[in-house]
Design a protein around this motif. Structure first.
Motif, PDB file in Angstrom:
ATOM      1  N   LEU A  90      22.362  31.532  -5.934  1.00  0.00           N
ATOM      2  CA  LEU A  90      22.499  32.859  -6.652  1.00  0.00           C
ATOM      3  C   LEU A  90      24.052  33.129  -6.687  1.00  0.00           C
ATOM      4  CD1 LEU A  90      19.811  34.742  -4.520  1.00  0.00           C
ATOM      5  CD2 LEU A  90      20.192  34.921  -7.030  1.00  0.00           C
ATOM      6  N   LEU A  91      24.652  32.672  -5.521  1.00  0.00           N
ATOM      7  CA  LEU A  91      26.062  32.856  -5.546  1.00  0.00           C
ATOM      8  C   LEU A  91      27.097  32.060  -6.593  1.00  0.00           C
ATOM      9  CD1 LEU A  91      27.025  32.929  -1.536  1.00  0.00           C
ATOM     10  CD2 LEU A  91      26.530  34.700  -3.204  1.00  0.00           C
ATOM     11  N   VAL A 119      25.827  42.542  -6.299  1.00  0.00           N
ATOM     12  CA  VAL A 119      25.658  43.954  -6.703  1.00  0.00           C
ATOM     13  C   VAL A 119      25.777  43.772  -8.364  1.00  0.00           C
ATOM     14  CG1 VAL A 119      26.439  45.035  -4.744  1.00  0.00           C
ATOM     15  CG2 VAL A 119      27.897  44.550  -6.458  1.00  0.00           C
ATOM     16  N   PRO A 120      25.322  44.700  -9.154  1.00  0.00           N
ATOM     17  CA  PRO A 120      24.987  44.729 -10.499  1.00  0.00           C
ATOM     18  C   PRO A 120      26.847  44.920 -11.055  1.00  0.00           C
ATOM     19  CG  PRO A 120      23.516  46.212  -9.752  1.00  0.00           C
ATOM     20  CD  PRO A 120      24.270  45.953  -8.655  1.00  0.00           C
ATOM     21  N   THR A 138      29.777  40.286  -3.241  1.00  0.00           N
ATOM     22  CA  THR A 138      30.423  41.243  -2.223  1.00  0.00           C
ATOM     23  C   THR A 138      31.534  40.230  -1.434  1.00  0.00           C
ATOM     24  OG1 THR A 138      28.896  40.773  -0.240  1.00  0.00           O
ATOM     25  CG2 THR A 138      28.493  42.481  -2.103  1.00  0.00           C
ATOM     26  N   PRO A 139      32.353  41.212  -0.833  1.00  0.00           N
ATOM     27  CA  PRO A 139      33.215  40.409   0.236  1.00  0.00           C
ATOM     28  C   PRO A 139      32.587  39.452   1.136  1.00  0.00           C
ATOM     29  CG  PRO A 139      34.214  42.389  -0.247  1.00  0.00           C
ATOM     30  CD  PRO A 139      32.853  42.492  -0.749  1.00  0.00           C
ATOM     31  N   GLN A 172      30.261  31.569   0.757  1.00  0.00           N
ATOM     32  CA  GLN A 172      30.102  30.755  -0.266  1.00  0.00           C
ATOM     33  C   GLN A 172      30.550  29.287  -0.046  1.00  0.00           C
ATOM     34  OE1 GLN A 172      31.411  32.066  -4.139  1.00  0.00           O
ATOM     35  NE2 GLN A 172      29.914  30.389  -5.222  1.00  0.00           N
ATOM     36  N   ALA A 173      31.739  29.104   0.327  1.00  0.00           N
ATOM     37  CA  ALA A 173      32.442  27.871   0.440  1.00  0.00           C
ATOM     38  C   ALA A 173      31.757  27.271   1.726  1.00  0.00           C
ATOM     39  CB  ALA A 173      34.003  27.902   0.910  1.00  0.00           C
ATOM     40  N   PRO A 174      31.770  27.745   3.159  1.00  0.00           N
ATOM     41  CA  PRO A 174      31.190  27.176   4.146  1.00  0.00           C
ATOM     42  C   PRO A 174      29.630  26.666   3.925  1.00  0.00           C
ATOM     43  CG  PRO A 174      31.537  29.467   4.754  1.00  0.00           C
ATOM     44  CD  PRO A 174      32.171  29.010   3.424  1.00  0.00           C
TER      45      PRO A 174
END
Length: 306
Positions: free
Chosen positions: A18-19, A55-56, A66-67, A73-75
């Motif tokens: 998803l990310l 978020v859209p 989001t932050p 994401q990376a870890p």
């Protein structure tokens, strides 16, 4: 603090995709899920991390991370990559010269004597200081649990005694013969059922029973024999036979080591051969060390040292 007990691997894989895609429909297609199923997983992830995560976008096309999602994401990608490497990595070959391992082997002294002595010789010849063999007497009532817990690595014994929960591989078929001392007053004539039943017998029984395998075979013929002595170990039998007029029925390969003390004879009835097998817990199928040990038994354990 995040409670990771609520996290399953497929959910984290979904988050990773998803990310990367930032689009529910495309992520669902990559993971071969339906769009509603992927939306449901995103909802679970939002609850789990207490964050919208995606978020859209203002443009109406796709989504924005989001932050908190960007921090993950990376870890997350690194952790999944390491897990993938661990799963794909082939088990290293077992090297007896450098291995630090103790193999726990269950088997009565007869099975160990017939199959494992050459293996002990092999381990002594090529094994390093960290390779050890620990032999123990099987406890039938506890054996399945001991192997499930990893307390015993390998069972050596008759196939009919192997618990159904274990994997096993036959190694050797051994016929039975009757043994008596040299110079026995019976002489050396061939046996018939009457002469066999008239003799006084020793049986090997770990629980002190005087009714053993041969008594089951005789019962099929409606016959019985006299059994005044029961011992727990096979190795006790030859000196007892040599010192008395008692006789005993034992596997022929065991008796081969005592040819200078004992005469042996074919039995006067059909008796199933002893089917010696190796048995192990199913989870150890791909254990490189245990696979090496089983190979040593098959290659080196079929010849009895004299």
């Amino acid at each position: 603090m995040l409670d990771i007990r609520g996290v399953d691997l497929p959910l984290l894989v979904s988050l990773d995709v998803l990310l990367e895609e930032k689009h529910v429909t495309r992520a669902a297609a990559r993971l071969h899920l339906s769009q509603p199923a992927m939306s449901a997983q995103l909802a679970r992830l939002r609850i789990l991390f207490d964050d919208p995560l995606l978020v859209p976008a203002d443009s109406g096309r796709g989504m924005l991370a989001t932050p908190r999602a960007l921090e993950l994401q990376a870890p997350l990608r690194a952790a999944l990559a390491m897990l993938g490497q661990a799963v794909r990595r082939d088990a290293p070959p077992f090297d007896p010269g450098t291995a630090g391992r103790t193999f726990h082997i269950a088997g009565n002294d007869n099975a160990v004597l017939m199959l494992m002595l050459p293996v002990v010789q092999q381990v002594a010849a090529i094994g390093g200081p960290g390779l050890k063999l620990a032999f123990r007497t099987p406890e039938p009532a506890h054996l399945a649990g001991q192997m499930e817990r990893g307390e015993i690595d390998l069972l050596v014994g008759g196939s009919r005694f192997v618990p159904a929960t274990l994997h096993q591989s036959p190694v050797l078929l051994v016929e039975h013969r009757m043994a008596q001392r040299k110079g026995h007053p019976r002489g050396t004539a061939p046996l018939d059922v009457d002469s066999y039943c008239a003799l006084r017998h020793i049986v090997v029984s770990t629980n002190g029973s005087f009714h053993a395998f041969m008594d089951e075979q005789l019962a099929k013929l409606g016959r019985t024999r006299s059994v005044p002595v029961a011992v727990a170990q096979y190795n006790l039998v030859p000196p007892m036979l040599a010192a008395t007029d008692l006789v005993c029925t034992l596997p022929s390969r065991f008796l081969d080591r005592f040819q200078d003390q004992l005469d042996t004879f074919e039995l006067p009835l059909n008796v199933p051969a002893l089917d010696l097998s190796l048995a192990w817990h199913p989870r150890s199928d791909n254990d490189a060390g245990l696979r090496w040990l089983r190979e040593q038994v098959v290659v080196h354990g079929t010849g009895m040292p004299q």
